[in-house]
Design a protein around this motif. Structure first.
Motif, PDB file in Angstrom:
ATOM      1  N   GLY A  44     -51.998  61.788  50.499  1.00 50.54           N
ATOM      2  CA  GLY A  44     -53.074  62.614  49.963  1.00 50.54           C
ATOM      3  C   GLY A  44     -54.244  62.834  50.899  1.00 50.54           C
ATOM      4  N   VAL A  70     -57.108  73.021  46.615  1.00 50.18           N
ATOM      5  CA  VAL A  70     -57.108  72.273  45.356  1.00 50.18           C
ATOM      6  C   VAL A  70     -56.500  73.135  44.249  1.00 50.18           C
ATOM      7  N   TYR A  74     -53.090  72.433  42.080  1.00 53.09           N
ATOM      8  CA  TYR A  74     -53.124  72.439  40.619  1.00 53.09           C
ATOM      9  C   TYR A  74     -52.118  73.439  40.063  1.00 53.09           C
ATOM     10  N   SER A  79     -52.196  68.942  36.397  1.00 55.93           N
ATOM     11  CA  SER A  79     -53.109  67.799  36.509  1.00 55.93           C
ATOM     12  C   SER A  79     -52.455  66.586  37.156  1.00 55.93           C
ATOM     13  N   GLN A  80     -51.128  66.568  37.227  1.00 56.32           N
ATOM     14  CA  GLN A  80     -50.415  65.454  37.881  1.00 56.32           C
ATOM     15  C   GLN A  80     -50.791  65.344  39.355  1.00 56.32           C
ATOM     16  N   ALA A  81     -51.210  66.459  39.955  1.00 56.74           N
ATOM     17  CA  ALA A  81     -51.587  66.447  41.365  1.00 56.74           C
ATOM     18  C   ALA A  81     -52.800  65.562  41.614  1.00 56.74           C
ATOM     19  N   PHE A  82     -53.553  65.293  40.565  1.00 54.42           N
ATOM     20  CA  PHE A  82     -54.796  64.544  40.734  1.00 54.42           C
ATOM     21  C   PHE A  82     -54.800  63.230  39.972  1.00 54.42           C
ATOM     22  N   ASN A  84     -54.058  59.305  39.314  1.00 60.29           N
ATOM     23  CA  ASN A  84     -54.025  58.108  40.147  1.00 60.29           C
ATOM     24  C   ASN A  84     -52.768  57.381  39.929  1.00 60.29           C
TER      25      ASN A  84
END
Length: 84
Positions: A44, A70, A74, A79-82, A84
């Motif tokens: 990342g 970004v 997306y 939202s899986q891209a962000f 944790n």
């Protein structure tokens, strides 16, 4: 400290480096540097590359992703891209 960590530390200086320069600074080979750059990206980290016109040298630097990047992440991953 791993090679990947050493390369990241060098890139955190804010300067740009060729694979050859990074290899010399962390005592490894250019192919190994390129592999470690790929690892950093998979983790990342925004490691950008720029190939200079004229001599074709590729430089790497650590940066911050743009809003477009970004948004693209997306659009592809939601939202899986962000997460944790």
């Amino acid at each position: 400290m791993t090679q990947t960590e050493r390369i990241m530390k060098v890139l955190e200086s804010g300067n740009r480096f060729t694979a050859g320069q990074l290899a010399g600074l962390v005592n490894t080979t250019q192919p190994s540097v390129r592999a470690r750059i790929s690892e950093l990206r998979k983790e990342g980290n925004a490691v950008y590359s720029y190939t200079r016109k004229g001599d074709g040298k590729t430089f790497y630097r650590l940066g911050r992703p743009s809003r477009k990047m970004v948004a693209a992440a997306y659009a592809v991953f939601g939202s899986q891209a962000f997460a944790n």
